[in-house]
Design a protein around this motif. Structure first.
Motif, PDB file in Angstrom:
ATOM      1  N   SER A   1       0.856  -1.186   0.000  1.00  0.00           N
ATOM      2  CA  SER A   1       0.000   0.000   0.000  1.00  0.00           C
ATOM      3  C   SER A   1       0.891   1.235   0.000  1.00  0.00           C
ATOM      4  O   SER A   1       1.858   1.303   0.757  1.00  0.00           O
ATOM      5  CB  SER A   1      -0.894   0.011   1.246  1.00  0.00           C
ATOM      6  OG  SER A   1      -1.539   1.250   1.375  1.00  0.00           O
ATOM      7  N   SER A   2       0.535   2.205  -0.801  1.00  0.00           N
ATOM      8  CA  SER A   2       1.336   3.427  -0.852  1.00  0.00           C
ATOM      9  C   SER A   2       0.966   4.403   0.267  1.00  0.00           C
ATOM     10  O   SER A   2       1.619   5.425   0.431  1.00  0.00           O
ATOM     11  CB  SER A   2       1.180   4.105  -2.209  1.00  0.00           C
ATOM     12  OG  SER A   2      -0.176   4.352  -2.480  1.00  0.00           O
ATOM     13  N   SER A   3      -0.042   4.081   1.069  1.00  0.00           N
ATOM     14  CA  SER A   3      -0.462   4.985   2.130  1.00  0.00           C
ATOM     15  C   SER A   3       0.345   4.830   3.419  1.00  0.00           C
ATOM     16  O   SER A   3       0.241   5.660   4.315  1.00  0.00           O
ATOM     17  CB  SER A   3      -1.952   4.794   2.426  1.00  0.00           C
ATOM     18  OG  SER A   3      -2.192   3.475   2.858  1.00  0.00           O
ATOM     19  N   THR A   4       1.151   3.777   3.520  1.00  0.00           N
ATOM     20  CA  THR A   4       1.969   3.548   4.710  1.00  0.00           C
ATOM     21  C   THR A   4       3.209   2.740   4.332  1.00  0.00           C
ATOM     22  O   THR A   4       3.215   2.051   3.314  1.00  0.00           O
ATOM     23  CB  THR A   4       1.170   2.800   5.800  1.00  0.00           C
ATOM     24  OG1 THR A   4       2.005   2.566   6.922  1.00  0.00           O
ATOM     25  CG2 THR A   4       0.657   1.462   5.300  1.00  0.00           C
ATOM     26  N   SER A   5       4.242   2.829   5.154  1.00  0.00           N
ATOM     27  CA  SER A   5       5.437   2.021   4.893  1.00  0.00           C
ATOM     28  C   SER A   5       5.326   0.637   5.527  1.00  0.00           C
ATOM     29  O   SER A   5       6.099  -0.256   5.223  1.00  0.00           O
ATOM     30  CB  SER A   5       6.696   2.728   5.417  1.00  0.00           C
ATOM     31  OG  SER A   5       6.641   2.840   6.824  1.00  0.00           O
TER      32      SER A   5
END
Length: 148
Positions: free
Chosen positions: A70-74
């Protein structure tokens, strides 16, 4: 034979990666028919890219992928690297970012055959294809050519 590969790995690789692989904190090895699983908790905080650089620079592992679920969190970002089959050792290392934003462990799989190693590496990549995307991914044809 698998015990011999395990012994070789333990006596050689942690010396090359002392910041990542500490045999004194390693969890108990899990032996199976064709492979051994090792888990090394990390004492320090390392970003995934830093771990990947250590894999490449310190021990010349080949990066298989850098996966982003997911690009919303690492959280959940992961990487896999494997030993060059031409060097005579057969193992892969997986690293994954924990909830704190850092890699908290290195998981190692040691193989007793190139065929099993190749098929497991291909399976690892295929499982990660099912969700998210790859920041980097080794070409499958190139990967397979390394095992011929």
């Amino acid at each position: 034979m698998l015990q011999l590969f395990y012994d070789d790995f333990i006596s050689y690789v942690p010396l090359q990666l002392p910041q990542l692989l500490d045999v004194t904190t390693m969890e108990k090895p899990q032996f199976y028919d064709d492979y051994v699983l090792l888990s090394f908790p990390l004492a320090g905080q390392y970003e995934l890219e830093e771990v990947m650089d250590i894999f490449e620079d310190d021990i010349e592992l080949i990066i298989l992928y850098h996966h982003i679920p997911s690009s919303s969190t690492s959280f959940g970002h992961s990487a896999c690297a494997y030993s060059n089959p031409a060097f005579g050792q057969m193992f892969k290392m997986n690293a994954k970012v924990a909830g704190n934003g850092y890699v908290d462990r290195i998981d190692v799989t040691i193989y007793d055959s190139l065929e099993f190693m190749c098929s497991d590496i291909c399976l690892d990549m295929k499982l990660h294809e099912q969700s998210g995307h790859f920041k980097y991914r080794k070409n499958k044809e190139e990967l397979l050519s390394e095992f011929i």
